[in-house]
Design an enzyme around this catalytic site. Structure first.
Site, mmCIF file in Angstrom:
data_model
loop_
_atom_site.group_PDB
_atom_site.id
_atom_site.type_symbol
_atom_site.label_atom_id
_atom_site.label_comp_id
_atom_site.label_asym_id
_atom_site.label_seq_id
_atom_site.Cartn_x
_atom_site.Cartn_y
_atom_site.Cartn_z
ATOM 1 N N PHE A 56 -5.446 5.370 -7.841
ATOM 2 C CA PHE A 56 -6.529 4.766 -7.056
ATOM 3 C C PHE A 56 -5.978 4.082 -5.796
ATOM 4 O O PHE A 56 -6.265 4.507 -4.661
ATOM 5 C CB PHE A 56 -7.294 3.801 -7.976
ATOM 6 C CG PHE A 56 -8.037 2.706 -7.281
ATOM 7 C CD1 PHE A 56 -8.943 2.994 -6.267
ATOM 8 C CD2 PHE A 56 -7.838 1.373 -7.640
ATOM 9 C CE1 PHE A 56 -9.633 1.971 -5.616
ATOM 10 C CE2 PHE A 56 -8.510 0.361 -7.007
ATOM 11 C CZ PHE A 56 -9.412 0.653 -5.989
ATOM 12 N N VAL A 57 -5.152 3.065 -5.945
ATOM 13 C CA VAL A 57 -4.632 2.363 -4.765
ATOM 14 C C VAL A 57 -3.669 3.265 -3.992
ATOM 15 O O VAL A 57 -3.708 3.345 -2.757
ATOM 16 C CB VAL A 57 -3.909 1.054 -5.172
ATOM 17 C CG1 VAL A 57 -3.274 0.399 -3.944
ATOM 18 C CG2 VAL A 57 -4.869 0.084 -5.854
ATOM 19 N N VAL B 90 8.594 8.299 -13.014
ATOM 20 C CA VAL B 90 9.592 7.367 -12.460
ATOM 21 C C VAL B 90 10.547 6.818 -13.517
ATOM 22 O O VAL B 90 11.539 6.168 -13.174
ATOM 23 C CB VAL B 90 8.935 6.193 -11.700
ATOM 24 C CG1 VAL B 90 8.254 6.665 -10.436
ATOM 25 C CG2 VAL B 90 7.973 5.410 -12.595
ATOM 26 N N LEU C 23 4.294 1.855 -6.753
ATOM 27 C CA LEU C 23 3.019 1.554 -7.419
ATOM 28 C C LEU C 23 2.936 2.161 -8.816
ATOM 29 O O LEU C 23 2.029 1.803 -9.579
ATOM 30 C CB LEU C 23 1.842 2.106 -6.596
ATOM 31 C CG LEU C 23 1.385 1.330 -5.371
ATOM 32 C CD1 LEU C 23 2.380 1.463 -4.225
ATOM 33 C CD2 LEU C 23 0.014 1.811 -4.901
ATOM 34 N N ASN D 35 14.809 2.638 -11.428
ATOM 35 C CA ASN D 35 15.128 3.877 -10.705
ATOM 36 C C ASN D 35 14.722 3.803 -9.236
ATOM 37 O O ASN D 35 15.450 4.271 -8.349
ATOM 38 C CB ASN D 35 14.448 5.081 -11.377
ATOM 39 C CG ASN D 35 15.136 5.452 -12.675
ATOM 40 O OD1 ASN D 35 16.358 5.354 -12.786
ATOM 41 N ND2 ASN D 35 14.366 5.879 -13.672
ATOM 42 N N GLY E 7 17.171 1.548 -7.545
ATOM 43 C CA GLY E 7 18.457 2.237 -7.387
ATOM 44 C C GLY E 7 18.412 3.182 -6.197
ATOM 45 O O GLY E 7 19.356 3.278 -5.408
ATOM 46 N N LYS F 185 18.519 1.156 -3.044
ATOM 47 C CA LYS F 185 19.888 0.690 -2.791
ATOM 48 C C LYS F 185 20.727 1.817 -2.168
ATOM 49 O O LYS F 185 21.429 1.613 -1.181
ATOM 50 C CB LYS F 185 20.506 0.220 -4.113
ATOM 51 C CG LYS F 185 21.961 -0.161 -4.019
ATOM 52 C CD LYS F 185 22.504 -0.511 -5.403
ATOM 53 C CE LYS F 185 24.026 -0.500 -5.391
ATOM 54 N NZ LYS F 185 24.578 -0.677 -6.740
ATOM 55 N N TYR G 263 2.238 -4.815 -20.162
ATOM 56 C CA TYR G 263 1.985 -4.761 -18.711
ATOM 57 C C TYR G 263 2.525 -6.026 -18.036
ATOM 58 O O TYR G 263 3.292 -5.947 -17.070
ATOM 59 C CB TYR G 263 0.487 -4.615 -18.491
ATOM 60 C CG TYR G 263 0.066 -4.484 -17.042
ATOM 61 C CD1 TYR G 263 0.338 -3.326 -16.310
ATOM 62 C CD2 TYR G 263 -0.649 -5.508 -16.404
ATOM 63 C CE1 TYR G 263 -0.082 -3.195 -14.989
ATOM 64 C CE2 TYR G 263 -1.069 -5.379 -15.088
ATOM 65 C CZ TYR G 263 -0.788 -4.222 -14.385
ATOM 66 O OH TYR G 263 -1.208 -4.102 -13.069
ATOM 67 N N THR H 50 -8.647 -5.311 -7.889
ATOM 68 C CA THR H 50 -8.997 -4.510 -6.715
ATOM 69 C C THR H 50 -9.896 -3.357 -7.160
ATOM 70 O O THR H 50 -9.704 -2.805 -8.250
ATOM 71 C CB THR H 50 -7.711 -3.957 -6.071
ATOM 72 O OG1 THR H 50 -6.846 -5.060 -5.786
ATOM 73 C CG2 THR H 50 -8.010 -3.211 -4.782
HETATM 74 P P1 NAD Z 1 -3.872 3.686 -11.202
HETATM 75 O O1 NAD Z 1 -3.709 3.784 -12.672
HETATM 76 O O2 NAD Z 1 -5.070 4.289 -10.564
HETATM 77 O O3 NAD Z 1 -2.608 4.302 -10.453
HETATM 78 C C1 NAD Z 1 -1.326 4.293 -10.989
HETATM 79 C C2 NAD Z 1 -0.657 5.618 -10.646
HETATM 80 O O4 NAD Z 1 0.669 5.619 -11.168
HETATM 81 C C3 NAD Z 1 -1.380 6.810 -11.272
HETATM 82 O O5 NAD Z 1 -1.501 7.841 -10.335
HETATM 83 C C4 NAD Z 1 -0.482 7.204 -12.422
HETATM 84 O O6 NAD Z 1 -0.610 8.558 -12.763
HETATM 85 C C5 NAD Z 1 0.872 6.846 -11.875
HETATM 86 N N1 NAD Z 1 1.874 6.584 -12.901
HETATM 87 C C6 NAD Z 1 1.756 5.806 -14.009
HETATM 88 N N2 NAD Z 1 2.896 5.820 -14.697
HETATM 89 C C7 NAD Z 1 3.758 6.609 -14.022
HETATM 90 C C8 NAD Z 1 5.084 7.028 -14.231
HETATM 91 N N3 NAD Z 1 5.772 6.635 -15.308
HETATM 92 N N4 NAD Z 1 5.659 7.859 -13.329
HETATM 93 C C9 NAD Z 1 4.980 8.291 -12.242
HETATM 94 N N5 NAD Z 1 3.705 7.936 -12.006
HETATM 95 C C10 NAD Z 1 3.110 7.100 -12.876
HETATM 96 O O7 NAD Z 1 -3.756 2.146 -10.858
HETATM 97 P P2 NAD Z 1 -3.998 1.387 -9.489
HETATM 98 O O8 NAD Z 1 -5.152 0.509 -9.674
HETATM 99 O O9 NAD Z 1 -3.999 2.348 -8.376
HETATM 100 O O10 NAD Z 1 -2.701 0.471 -9.426
HETATM 101 C C11 NAD Z 1 -1.607 0.790 -8.590
HETATM 102 C C12 NAD Z 1 -0.551 -0.295 -8.705
HETATM 103 O O11 NAD Z 1 -1.103 -1.551 -8.321
HETATM 104 C C13 NAD Z 1 -0.011 -0.473 -10.129
HETATM 105 O O12 NAD Z 1 1.363 -0.732 -10.060
HETATM 106 C C14 NAD Z 1 -0.748 -1.685 -10.624
HETATM 107 O O13 NAD Z 1 0.007 -2.379 -11.598
HETATM 108 C C15 NAD Z 1 -0.898 -2.498 -9.350
HETATM 109 N N6 NAD Z 1 -2.055 -3.404 -9.457
HETATM 110 C C16 NAD Z 1 -3.325 -2.907 -9.365
HETATM 111 C C17 NAD Z 1 -4.394 -3.766 -9.504
HETATM 112 C C18 NAD Z 1 -5.811 -3.284 -9.407
HETATM 113 O O14 NAD Z 1 -6.731 -4.084 -9.614
HETATM 114 N N7 NAD Z 1 -6.056 -2.036 -9.071
HETATM 115 C C19 NAD Z 1 -4.166 -5.132 -9.747
HETATM 116 C C20 NAD Z 1 -2.856 -5.578 -9.861
HETATM 117 C C21 NAD Z 1 -1.809 -4.703 -9.698
#
Ligand code: NAD
Ligand code: UDP
Length: 426
Positions: free
Chosen positions: A117-118, A163, A177, A203, A206, A209, A249, A279
């Site tokens: 999403f983000v 990742v 993300l 990763n 790394g 870096k 988490y 968000t």
């Molecule tokens: P989302 O679940 O829509 O997106 C996460 C993306 O990461 C997905 O495309 C998923 O397939 C990918 N992903 C998950 N595990 C993975 C892995 N091991 N390897 C590769 N890809 C992987 O969530 P989002 O809302 O877009 O959040 C994006 C980031 O922002 C996240 O790190 C989340 O913790 C952080 N965040 C989001 C919010 C929010 O309200 N949306 C709030 C706080 C933090």
């Protein structure tokens, strides 16, 4: 207007404000002062169209172009979505118009979790700004269709990659993300969530870096746990239950922050940490279990609105374009401590349910449909659910000059229209 643009315009669910051609939206380019912006929102325009003029998308990108990339029923320029497949109406794809950057300013940017999403909104913005973008994703909660409009573009590359495993790439910046964000998803496989929090960040750091890339971690307000300080400042160390269902988490993100600052101290990696508060926006998964998508979809389908507990817990909701502005501003700044990114408008979940019901009612009325018949029902409270959450955004204002431009209700209006359009697609 091209035939492709006509198709898109006619199918757009945000049809009260048809999508103009991508070159026509330059009116949003200049910076707006927060005070006058707020004043304008309070006093000024009565229509949604006029409200749009007060929004300032970062990177000089017009809101209309950004909207054209996620509007339901249509893809962006030259392609159209149909039942989650993408069709090119006659001829090769036309891409959204990206800026042409001087090679000295053009960066190679990695976005992990770019299909989420983000991540997909961030990729859109960076692409439109003219950078080279590599998105990596394992598609756990993300989807290729979120980025399909860039497939084939010479500045864009999409790699299926988890990742948790290392990857070798040459990049200048890394936005990290990759991690599921919805409690339902991150709790469905808590060990994997912890592996993603630790090994995924390890990763990516790394890699940063090795290639001397600047690294930005998308951390979360969850590092504050069920906070005893309100609103939450970056100096607050938090109140997290390290053995509860959210720990995978919360502790995953806390260790990710610890890793980032350890790499900074030990190896001089140039790190940035954004602590993101709730968000929402288009491209959220309709079934990801978060409160915004749940309530909107429930109201659109006339299902019961499910409040967990008594509805007195609070959250503060920011629209995704504001978050993307903040992430880019933080990456480009020299500031290295964590920065909260969120909208301080605080709602109880009960108030939020009422707000969404009203917005869905208004939207359906505009579409000539019957008002929602949903009732609010109370289900058992979620374990360890944080009771109050609201960002203190003083630091973001001071060090980035950033503050949210979108009220929650303005963002929700667009999000309701998006989900409605998606549901009509089937
Ligand atoms: P989302 O679940 O829509 O997106 C996460 C993306 O990461 C997905 O495309 C998923 O397939 C990918 N992903 C998950 N595990 C993975 C892995 N091991 N390897 C590769 N890809 C992987 O969530 P989002 O809302 O877009 O959040 C994006 C980031 O922002 C996240 O790190 C989340 O913790 C952080 N965040 C989001 C919010 C929010 O309200 N949306 C709030 C706080 C933090
Ligand atoms: N919530 C709710 N009903 C739902 C989904 C969520 O009452 O259908 C509540 C949840 O208990 C929490 C708030 O809404 O108090 C935000 O939940 P979400 O899962 O969106 O995100 P969180 O901030 O908890 O990570």
């Amino acid at each position: 207007m091209s035939a492709a643009q006509q198709i898109i315009g006619s199918a757009n669910p945000l049809s009260e404000s048809p999508i103009p051609s991508p070159t026509s939206g330059e009116r949003n380019d200049h910076l707006w002062e927060i005070a006058s912006l707020r004043q304008a929102l309070r006093d000024g325009p009565s229509t949604e169209q006029q409200n749009d003029a007060t929004k300032r998308p970062a990177g000089g990108i017009s809101l209309d172009v950004m909207r054209s990339l996620y509007a339901s029923n249509s893809g962006p320029i030259g392609l159209r979505r149909s039942n989650s497949s993408v069709v090119y109406p006659g001829g090769p794809p036309e891409f959204p118009p990206v800026k042409k950057l001087n090679p000295l300013n053009k960066k190679r940017i990695l976005v992990s979790g770019g299909a989420g999403f983000v991540g997909s909104h961030l990729v859109d913005r960076l692409m439109l700004m003219g950078h080279d973008v590599i998105a990596i994703d394992n598609y756990f909660t993300g989807s290729k269709t979120n980025l399909a409009h860039w497939f084939g573009h010479p500045n864009f590359e999409m790699i299926r990659h988890d990742v948790v495993d290392p990857i070798m790439l040459e990049v200048d910046q890394i936005y990290h993300l990759a991690c599921p964000a919805s409690p339902v998803h991150y709790q469905s496989n808590p060990v994997k969530t912890l592996k993603t929090g630790f090994f995924g960040t390890y990763n990516m750091l790394g890699l940063a870096k090795r290639v001397k890339a600047r690294f930005l971690l998308t951390s979360t307000s969850e590092v504050y746990g069920d906070p005893e300080e309100h609103p939450q400042k970056e100096t607050y160390w938090g109140h997290v239950n390290c053995i509860g269902p959210r720990a995978c988490y919360d502790e995953g993100k806390r260790v990710a922050e610890a890793l980032a600052y350890s790499y900074a101290r030990q190896d001089g990696v140039d790190v940035r940490v954004a602590r993101i508060f709730n968000t929402f926006g288009p491209r959220m998964n309709w079934n990801d279990g978060r409160v915004v998508s749940n309530f909107i979809v429930q109201a659109l389908k006339n299902d019961d609105i499910t409040i967990y507990g008594d509805g007195s817990a609070t959250r503060s909701f920011q629209y995704v374009h504001d978050l993307v502005d903040g992430l880019i501003a933080l990456m480009e700044s020299d500031y290295k401590e964590p920065v909260n990114l969120g909208n301080p408008e605080e709602y109880t979940i009960k108030q939020f349910a009422d707000t969404i019901l009203q917005l869905v009612r208004d939207h359906k009325e505009r579409c000539g449909e019957a008002a929602p018949t949903s009732k609010v029902v109370h289900l058992p409270a979620a374990e360890d659910d944080p009771q109050r959450r609201k960002p203190d955004t003083t630091r973001a204002k001071e060090v980035l000059g950033w503050a949210p431009q979108w009220s929650a209700t303005d963002g929700l209006r667009e999000t309701v229209a998006y989900f409605h359009g998606r549901m009509q697609q089937g």
